[in-house]
Enzyme design. Structure first.
Site, PDB file in Angstrom:
ATOM      1  N   TYR A  88       0.895  -1.161   0.000  1.00 39.38           N
ATOM      2  CA  TYR A  88       0.000   0.000   0.000  1.00 39.38           C
ATOM      3  C   TYR A  88       0.928   1.204   0.000  1.00 39.38           C
ATOM      4  O   TYR A  88       1.693   1.399   0.948  1.00 39.38           O
ATOM      5  CB  TYR A  88      -0.885  -0.033   1.255  1.00 39.38           C
ATOM      6  CG  TYR A  88      -1.805   1.158   1.385  1.00 39.38           C
ATOM      7  CD1 TYR A  88      -3.166   1.044   1.104  1.00 39.38           C
ATOM      8  CD2 TYR A  88      -1.308   2.408   1.769  1.00 39.38           C
ATOM      9  CE1 TYR A  88      -4.004   2.141   1.216  1.00 39.38           C
ATOM     10  CE2 TYR A  88      -2.144   3.505   1.866  1.00 39.38           C
ATOM     11  CZ  TYR A  88      -3.490   3.365   1.590  1.00 39.38           C
ATOM     12  OH  TYR A  88      -4.316   4.458   1.692  1.00 39.38           O
ATOM     13  N   ASP A 129      12.771   4.470   3.382  1.00 36.03           N
ATOM     14  CA  ASP A 129      13.442   5.414   4.291  1.00 36.03           C
ATOM     15  C   ASP A 129      12.422   6.063   5.238  1.00 36.03           C
ATOM     16  O   ASP A 129      12.812   6.670   6.237  1.00 36.03           O
ATOM     17  CB  ASP A 129      14.144   6.529   3.494  1.00 36.03           C
ATOM     18  CG  ASP A 129      13.169   7.346   2.678  1.00 36.03           C
ATOM     19  OD1 ASP A 129      12.593   6.792   1.727  1.00 36.03           O
ATOM     20  OD2 ASP A 129      12.943   8.530   3.010  1.00 36.03           O
ATOM     21  N   TYR A 158       2.131   5.842   6.765  1.00 36.42           N
ATOM     22  CA  TYR A 158       2.660   4.896   5.766  1.00 36.42           C
ATOM     23  C   TYR A 158       3.986   4.312   6.273  1.00 36.42           C
ATOM     24  O   TYR A 158       4.211   3.096   6.235  1.00 36.42           O
ATOM     25  CB  TYR A 158       2.837   5.620   4.425  1.00 36.42           C
ATOM     26  CG  TYR A 158       3.762   4.931   3.449  1.00 36.42           C
ATOM     27  CD1 TYR A 158       3.364   3.803   2.737  1.00 36.42           C
ATOM     28  CD2 TYR A 158       5.059   5.426   3.224  1.00 36.42           C
ATOM     29  CE1 TYR A 158       4.222   3.179   1.841  1.00 36.42           C
ATOM     30  CE2 TYR A 158       5.922   4.811   2.329  1.00 36.42           C
ATOM     31  CZ  TYR A 158       5.499   3.682   1.645  1.00 36.42           C
ATOM     32  OH  TYR A 158       6.360   3.079   0.771  1.00 36.42           O
TER      33      TYR A 158
HETATM   34  N1  LIG Z   1       8.219   4.685  -4.986  1.00 38.93           N
HETATM   35  C1  LIG Z   1       9.105   5.091  -4.085  1.00 38.93           C
HETATM   36  O1  LIG Z   1       9.694   6.188  -4.173  1.00 38.93           O
HETATM   37  C2  LIG Z   1       9.450   4.199  -2.913  1.00 38.93           C
HETATM   38  C3  LIG Z   1      10.281   4.726  -1.932  1.00 38.93           C
HETATM   39  C4  LIG Z   1      10.604   3.909  -0.848  1.00 38.93           C
HETATM   40  C5  LIG Z   1      10.132   2.619  -0.764  1.00 38.93           C
HETATM   41  N2  LIG Z   1       9.295   2.149  -1.733  1.00 38.93           N
HETATM   42  C6  LIG Z   1       8.826   0.764  -1.599  1.00 38.93           C
HETATM   43  O2  LIG Z   1       9.202   0.056  -2.772  1.00 38.93           O
HETATM   44  C7  LIG Z   1       8.219  -0.932  -3.093  1.00 38.93           C
HETATM   45  C8  LIG Z   1       7.749  -0.737  -4.528  1.00 38.93           C
HETATM   46  O3  LIG Z   1       7.188   0.554  -4.685  1.00 38.93           O
HETATM   47  P1  LIG Z   1       6.587   1.040  -6.077  1.00 38.93           P
HETATM   48  O4  LIG Z   1       7.127   2.394  -6.347  1.00 38.93           O
HETATM   49  O5  LIG Z   1       6.732  -0.012  -7.097  1.00 38.93           O
HETATM   50  O6  LIG Z   1       5.041   1.178  -5.671  1.00 38.93           O
HETATM   51  P2  LIG Z   1       3.767   1.182  -6.623  1.00 38.93           P
HETATM   52  O7  LIG Z   1       4.147   1.641  -7.984  1.00 38.93           O
HETATM   53  O8  LIG Z   1       2.698   1.920  -5.899  1.00 38.93           O
HETATM   54  O9  LIG Z   1       3.382  -0.359  -6.738  1.00 38.93           O
HETATM   55  C9  LIG Z   1       2.833  -1.060  -5.668  1.00 38.93           C
HETATM   56  C10 LIG Z   1       2.045  -2.221  -6.238  1.00 38.93           C
HETATM   57  O10 LIG Z   1       1.458  -2.937  -5.163  1.00 38.93           O
HETATM   58  C11 LIG Z   1       0.129  -3.231  -5.515  1.00 38.93           C
HETATM   59  N3  LIG Z   1      -0.719  -3.428  -4.332  1.00 38.93           N
HETATM   60  C12 LIG Z   1      -1.333  -2.504  -3.551  1.00 38.93           C
HETATM   61  N4  LIG Z   1      -2.035  -3.115  -2.591  1.00 38.93           N
HETATM   62  C13 LIG Z   1      -1.860  -4.448  -2.780  1.00 38.93           C
HETATM   63  C14 LIG Z   1      -2.332  -5.603  -2.119  1.00 38.93           C
HETATM   64  N5  LIG Z   1      -3.173  -5.524  -1.081  1.00 38.93           N
HETATM   65  N6  LIG Z   1      -1.946  -6.808  -2.574  1.00 38.93           N
HETATM   66  C15 LIG Z   1      -1.129  -6.938  -3.650  1.00 38.93           C
HETATM   67  N7  LIG Z   1      -0.673  -5.884  -4.329  1.00 38.93           N
HETATM   68  C16 LIG Z   1      -1.017  -4.652  -3.894  1.00 38.93           C
HETATM   69  C17 LIG Z   1      -0.340  -2.045  -6.318  1.00 38.93           C
HETATM   70  O11 LIG Z   1      -1.456  -2.390  -7.078  1.00 38.93           O
HETATM   71  P3  LIG Z   1      -2.577  -1.283  -7.408  1.00 38.93           P
HETATM   72  O12 LIG Z   1      -1.967  -0.413  -8.456  1.00 38.93           O
HETATM   73  O13 LIG Z   1      -3.701  -2.125  -7.872  1.00 38.93           O
HETATM   74  O14 LIG Z   1      -2.862  -0.537  -6.147  1.00 38.93           O
HETATM   75  C18 LIG Z   1       0.899  -1.791  -7.164  1.00 38.93           C
HETATM   76  O15 LIG Z   1       0.886  -2.594  -8.322  1.00 38.93           O
HETATM   77  C19 LIG Z   1       7.126  -0.792  -2.043  1.00 38.93           C
HETATM   78  O16 LIG Z   1       7.405  -1.685  -1.003  1.00 38.93           O
HETATM   79  C20 LIG Z   1       7.304   0.623  -1.510  1.00 38.93           C
HETATM   80  O17 LIG Z   1       6.859   0.733  -0.181  1.00 38.93           O
HETATM   81  C21 LIG Z   1       8.953   2.908  -2.808  1.00 38.93           C
END
Ligand SMILES: NC(=O)c1ccc[n+]([C@@H]2O[C@H](COP(=O)([O-])OP(=O)(O)OC[C@H]3O[C@@H](n4cnc5c(N)ncnc54)[C@H](OP(=O)(O)O)[C@@H]3O)[C@@H](O)[C@H]2O)c1
Length: 314
Positions: A88, A129, A158
């Protein structure tokens, strides 16, 4: 090695898919004849040239809020490694949807950890982070970035849900690798770099905050670091990332310079864009532990130039 990638339609999940496909397009990606559902990767496990088979898992097949979907999918495909990019990630909405955010990022991750442990599947889980307070003064205290050992104190809801997810996994004492990342960027999904390029073209001028600093981290670097850690059989909590430190404002300027787009960018303070969730002023994660394992950490500009040039027509 059979790798399953959950959250396959998110930014990092799509990046994993593109990375493992190599230069093949969607229609060319080769389904494995011996492992139904899996694709054959063009990337090899470089230490012993072991073939990699990969399986994308979207939310319909693998929902963190539905533990039975996790168990059923793991039993059906029996991966050796589960790379969990699902989460999420709606940072502001999480302030109002606390229950749902915890359900997914803490309770769901706990169920995932247990399901993997029971099936002897290695779990790689990404965190953030935002588990740290992100205080301005921490930039002086931790000039190379927050080390893994720095005290956590999540900056917002979050961050708290992701921290709780980490704790749930660590309490299992199983083969889990928790990789914290920050400021993710790529050619896929939604991210700051793509927003800046699109807005520069549609708006002609931009306002970007200059009082939040961190390191842009490109997903291709994250994936390569992850694969190397898998080879080393690393466990526990580690920070991934790139070299450098910059504000969002200066990062936006560099993106437009790489893209050869000339529009004015005004520097503003965070107060200019009020948001429900507090954002960290300092987001840099130290990569010393990673480098001590012999893993190369590149300056963020290296991947940025490649991604910007791939997005010329955005
Ligand atoms: N983006 C950043 O800058 C950033 C920074 C620090 C850490 N992170 C971490 O890196 C990881 C990847 O991030 P990202 O940028 O790829 O995020 P993202 O683009 O938001 O992708 C997250 C994915 O998880 C899916 N999802 C949401 N709820 C779910 C559930 N209940 N069961 C299964 N899938 C679910 C979403 O599907 P829907 O589209 O259908 O909601 C989406 O496909 C995450 O753990 C995030 O916390 C990201």
């Amino acid at each position: 090695m059979k790798i399953a990638i959950s959250g396959s339609e998110g930014q990092l999940g799509l990046s994993w898919q593109h990375y493992l496909k190599g230069d093949l397009d969607d229609t060319e990606a080769k389904s494995s004849t011996i492992l139904p559902g899996y694709y054959e990767s063009k990337v090899y496990n470089s230490s012993d040239s072991e073939a990699i088979y990969w399986l994308p898992l979207n939310r319909a097949q693998f929902d963190l809020c539905v533990p039975e979907s996790i168990q059923t999918t793991l039993d059906r495909f029996q991966p050796d490694v589960l790379i969990n990019t699902a989460a999420y990630t709606k940072v502001d909405q999480a302030e109002d949807e606390q229950e749902l955010a915890f359900e997914c990022n803490a309770k769901g991750v706990a169920a995932l950890g247990k399901a993997c442990m029971e099936r002897d599947i290695r779990l790689v889980h990404y965190s953030t982070d935002y588990v740290f307070p992100g205080l301005e003064e921490d930039a002086l205290k931790y000039p190379s970035g927050y080390p893994e050992s720095a005290p956590t104190d999540p900056v917002n809801i979050y961050g708290e849900t992701k921290w709780k997810g980490e704790q749930e996994l660590l309490s299992l004492e199983s083969n889990v690798l928790i990789l914290r990342v920050s400021w993710l960027c790529s050619a896929y999904g939604n991210n700051f770099l793509k927003t800046i390029l699109k807005r520069a073209k549609s708006h002609g001028q931009l306002k970007v905050v200059n009082d939040q600093i961190g390191v842009p981290t490109f997903t291709e670097d994250v994936i390569e670091q992850t694969l190397q850690l898998l080879q080393l059989n690393a466990q526990g909590v580690l920070h991934l990332g790139s070299k450098g430190i910059i504000s969002w404002h200066d990062f936006a300027k560099e993106i437009l310079e790489f893209a050869d787009i000339n529009v004015p960018i005004e520097a503003v303070s965070s107060d200019f864009f009020p948001s429900k969730a507090v954002r960290p002023k300092f987001s840099k994660l130290s990569t010393s532990k990673l480098e001590n394992l012999g893993i190369k950490v590149w300056p963020w500009q290296r991947a940025c130039k490649r991604v910007v040039s791939s997005l010329k027509d955005i």
